[in-house]
Motif scaffolding. Structure first.
Motif, PDB file in Angstrom:
ATOM      1  N   HIS A 196      -3.489  35.216 -37.189  1.00  0.00           N
ATOM      2  CA  HIS A 196      -4.390  34.372 -37.983  1.00  0.00           C
ATOM      3  C   HIS A 196      -3.698  34.051 -39.301  1.00  0.00           C
ATOM      4  O   HIS A 196      -2.743  34.724 -39.687  1.00  0.00           O
ATOM      5  N   TYR A 197      -4.267  33.072 -40.040  1.00  0.00           N
ATOM      6  CA  TYR A 197      -3.764  32.820 -41.392  1.00  0.00           C
ATOM      7  C   TYR A 197      -4.377  33.839 -42.349  1.00  0.00           C
ATOM      8  O   TYR A 197      -5.588  34.090 -42.306  1.00  0.00           O
ATOM      9  N   ASP A 198      -3.542  34.408 -43.213  1.00  0.00           N
ATOM     10  CA  ASP A 198      -4.061  35.224 -44.328  1.00  0.00           C
ATOM     11  C   ASP A 198      -4.509  34.269 -45.424  1.00  0.00           C
ATOM     12  O   ASP A 198      -4.008  33.137 -45.511  1.00  0.00           O
ATOM     13  N   PHE A 199      -5.390  34.728 -46.266  1.00  0.00           N
ATOM     14  CA  PHE A 199      -5.828  33.885 -47.397  1.00  0.00           C
ATOM     15  C   PHE A 199      -6.301  34.777 -48.532  1.00  0.00           C
ATOM     16  O   PHE A 199      -6.523  35.977 -48.344  1.00  0.00           O
ATOM     17  N   GLY A 200      -6.477  34.164 -49.718  1.00  0.00           N
ATOM     18  CA  GLY A 200      -6.839  34.933 -50.914  1.00  0.00           C
ATOM     19  C   GLY A 200      -8.329  35.254 -50.954  1.00  0.00           C
ATOM     20  O   GLY A 200      -9.100  34.832 -50.080  1.00  0.00           O
ATOM     21  N   GLU A 201      -8.726  36.001 -51.997  1.00  0.00           N
ATOM     22  CA  GLU A 201     -10.128  36.436 -52.087  1.00  0.00           C
ATOM     23  C   GLU A 201     -10.989  35.346 -52.728  1.00  0.00           C
ATOM     24  O   GLU A 201     -10.594  34.704 -53.696  1.00  0.00           O
ATOM     25  N   ILE A 202     -12.157  35.194 -52.170  1.00  0.00           N
ATOM     26  CA  ILE A 202     -13.130  34.226 -52.702  1.00  0.00           C
ATOM     27  C   ILE A 202     -13.699  34.764 -54.013  1.00  0.00           C
ATOM     28  O   ILE A 202     -13.832  35.985 -54.177  1.00  0.00           O
ATOM     29  N   ASP A 203     -14.040  33.871 -54.921  1.00  0.00           N
ATOM     30  CA  ASP A 203     -14.671  34.284 -56.180  1.00  0.00           C
ATOM     31  C   ASP A 203     -16.173  34.498 -55.916  1.00  0.00           C
ATOM     32  O   ASP A 203     -16.975  33.570 -56.004  1.00  0.00           O
ATOM     33  N   ARG A 220     -10.571  21.313 -55.058  1.00  0.00           N
ATOM     34  CA  ARG A 220     -11.925  21.622 -55.552  1.00  0.00           C
ATOM     35  C   ARG A 220     -12.889  22.019 -54.437  1.00  0.00           C
ATOM     36  O   ARG A 220     -13.797  22.795 -54.641  1.00  0.00           O
ATOM     37  N   TRP A 221     -12.725  21.451 -53.220  1.00  0.00           N
ATOM     38  CA  TRP A 221     -13.718  21.714 -52.159  1.00  0.00           C
ATOM     39  C   TRP A 221     -13.343  22.877 -51.243  1.00  0.00           C
ATOM     40  O   TRP A 221     -14.166  23.344 -50.460  1.00  0.00           O
ATOM     41  N   TRP A 222     -12.087  23.341 -51.358  1.00  0.00           N
ATOM     42  CA  TRP A 222     -11.637  24.393 -50.441  1.00  0.00           C
ATOM     43  C   TRP A 222     -12.468  25.673 -50.584  1.00  0.00           C
ATOM     44  O   TRP A 222     -13.087  26.154 -49.633  1.00  0.00           O
ATOM     45  N   TRP A 223     -12.499  26.211 -51.805  1.00  0.00           N
ATOM     46  CA  TRP A 223     -13.169  27.513 -51.969  1.00  0.00           C
ATOM     47  C   TRP A 223     -14.669  27.423 -51.712  1.00  0.00           C
ATOM     48  O   TRP A 223     -15.226  28.263 -50.988  1.00  0.00           O
ATOM     49  N   PRO A 224     -15.353  26.391 -52.261  1.00  0.00           N
ATOM     50  CA  PRO A 224     -16.781  26.282 -51.929  1.00  0.00           C
ATOM     51  C   PRO A 224     -17.026  26.153 -50.417  1.00  0.00           C
ATOM     52  O   PRO A 224     -18.025  26.637 -49.905  1.00  0.00           O
ATOM     53  N   SER A 225     -16.079  25.524 -49.685  1.00  0.00           N
ATOM     54  CA  SER A 225     -16.258  25.413 -48.225  1.00  0.00           C
ATOM     55  C   SER A 225     -16.182  26.793 -47.569  1.00  0.00           C
ATOM     56  O   SER A 225     -16.940  27.088 -46.643  1.00  0.00           O
ATOM     57  N   LEU A 226     -15.263  27.628 -48.066  1.00  0.00           N
ATOM     58  CA  LEU A 226     -15.166  28.987 -47.499  1.00  0.00           C
ATOM     59  C   LEU A 226     -16.441  29.791 -47.788  1.00  0.00           C
ATOM     60  O   LEU A 226     -16.846  30.651 -47.005  1.00  0.00           O
ATOM     61  N   MET A 227     -17.074  29.480 -48.933  1.00  0.00           N
ATOM     62  CA  MET A 227     -18.313  30.203 -49.300  1.00  0.00           C
ATOM     63  C   MET A 227     -19.479  29.819 -48.391  1.00  0.00           C
ATOM     64  O   MET A 227     -20.472  30.528 -48.326  1.00  0.00           O
ATOM     65  N   MET A 228     -19.362  28.670 -47.717  1.00  0.00           N
ATOM     66  CA  MET A 228     -20.471  28.235 -46.837  1.00  0.00           C
ATOM     67  C   MET A 228     -20.791  29.274 -45.770  1.00  0.00           C
ATOM     68  O   MET A 228     -21.898  29.308 -45.249  1.00  0.00           O
ATOM     69  N   PHE A 229     -19.783  30.090 -45.395  1.00  0.00           N
ATOM     70  CA  PHE A 229     -19.992  31.067 -44.318  1.00  0.00           C
ATOM     71  C   PHE A 229     -20.741  32.308 -44.780  1.00  0.00           C
ATOM     72  O   PHE A 229     -21.020  33.187 -43.982  1.00  0.00           O
ATOM     73  N   GLY A 230     -21.039  32.373 -46.087  1.00  0.00           N
ATOM     74  CA  GLY A 230     -21.815  33.495 -46.594  1.00  0.00           C
ATOM     75  C   GLY A 230     -20.951  34.675 -46.991  1.00  0.00           C
ATOM     76  O   GLY A 230     -19.721  34.629 -46.869  1.00  0.00           O
TER      77      GLY A 230
END
Ligand code: BYC
Length: 315
Positions: A259-266, A192-202
């Protein structure tokens, strides 16, 4: 249109920035630099103060006296961070009352992450680990920001944040090594906290309205996307250590990129939250307004005391 004098001042100002000199409160600065700093530092201060709410929710329910004492100290630190940052903002010529007014009217933002609810004790671990971890990534680079009072506030804040991050990760280690139920709680909190944490960077750099100017003025020292990648690269090995599942099936080490690849943020979710439509936006502001109103007597008492002291001095 700019006058020649202003153009000269701006050129000298940019030269000072390029030379890595700190800009101090009484120095000349372009109006946009001042406005942009007031926006960013005050929103940072609001984030610290609003960020006390989701964790404060667990102080009475912490599972042991030790955990309660640690959480209490952490939440108190966050109040302190807000105060350093409000003070740094006030050096730019704006009052605390105006800043609080902008927060309470919804004109000023605060970090999107604090509009998510804290459902279980594992959320307190995930916040310390991921949210403070993301905050440190950003704030380490802000220690080199061009505005002196902001840079100095960051040095102290980073020291305290690193303790916050470790206390969160320690909670996660204990849960991840615990019973099946505890492991499931840890996994659920990570998910639950992973994606919102990635959103912190704007938003992505290409969508970031302020980045180009802020990078030129060295208010920001690294871009949103670069900091987000740095956070992911340092956090994925920590997920491995916990032996939890990745919260994003696209996380994978890329030899090519290093680097690590990752999926797209919503991004739809991100914009909805920053526009006021997250799970807890209304609740967070209402709580702030209520606490502020309940504290009015303290402000009145301070004003009365100061007036009395002034009158005694004048007599
Ligand atoms: N949430 O042009 P952009 C903590 C807004 S708390 C909400 O990229 P910028 C902690 C952005 O404001 C630590 N809004 O903006 C406390 C702008 O809107 P406005 C918080 C966001 O400023 C308690 C618009 O989107 N850290 O550690 O160049 C417990 C366009 O964005 C967000 C800071 O505040 C977001 N996530 O870059 C635990 C760090 N992202 O203002 C932990 C200082 C973007 O034009 N701030 N927006 O209406 C920064 O470094 C930068 O302001 C940001 C955004 C990287 C956040």
């Amino acid at each position: 249109m700019k006058t020649d004098d202003n153009a000269d001042l701006e050129a000298i100002f940019q030269q000072r920035i390029d030379n890595e000199e700190k800009i101090e409160p009484k120095d000349w600065m372009p109006d946009d630099y001042r406005r942009n700093l007031i926006r960013q530092i005050s929103q940072h201060a609001h984030s610290e103060v609003i960020g006390m709410q989701p964790e404060g929710n667990w102080i009475t329910r912490a599972p042991s006296l030790r955990r309660k004492a640690v959480l209490l100290a952490k939440v108190q630190d966050e109040g302190g961070h807000g105060l350093y940052l409000y003070s740094a903002t006030e050096t730019l010529g704006i009052s605390r009352a105006e800043l609080i007014g902008a927060l309470q009217s919804g004109k000023a933002k605060y970090a999107s992450i604090f509009n998510y609810p804290t459902l279980t004790w594992a959320d307190i671990g995930a916040i310390g680990w991921l949210v403070d971890g993301a905050a440190i990534c950003n704030q380490i680079s802000l220690q080199r920001t061009s505005y002196g009072p902001y840079a100095r506030a960051m040095v102290r804040i980073c020291k305290e944040e690193s303790f916050h991050q470790r206390q969160g990760y320690e909670i996660m280690v204990v849960l991840a090594q615990g019973s099946d139920e505890q492991r499931a709680m840890a996994q659920d909190a990570l998910n639950r906290w992973w994606w919102p944490s990635l959103m912190m960077f704007g938003p992505h750099d290409a969508e970031s309205a302020h980045s180009a100017r802020s990078m030129q003025w060295k208010i920001k020292r690294e871009t949103n996307d670069d900091l987000r990648q740095k956070f992911i690269d340092q956090t994925v090995p920590q997920i491995d250590y916990l032996k939890l599942e990745y919260p994003d099936p696209k996380i994978q080490w890329s030899e090519d990129r290093g680097h690590y690849d990752f999926g797209e943020i919503d991004w739809e979710e991100f914009y909805a939250v920053i526009k006021g439509d997250g799970h807890c936006n209304r609740e967070r502001l209402q709580h702030h307004i209520k606490a502020h109103e309940e504290g009015e007597w303290v402000r009145q008492a301070l004003r009365a005391y100061n007036e009395k002291k002034r009158a005694q001095k004048a007599a």
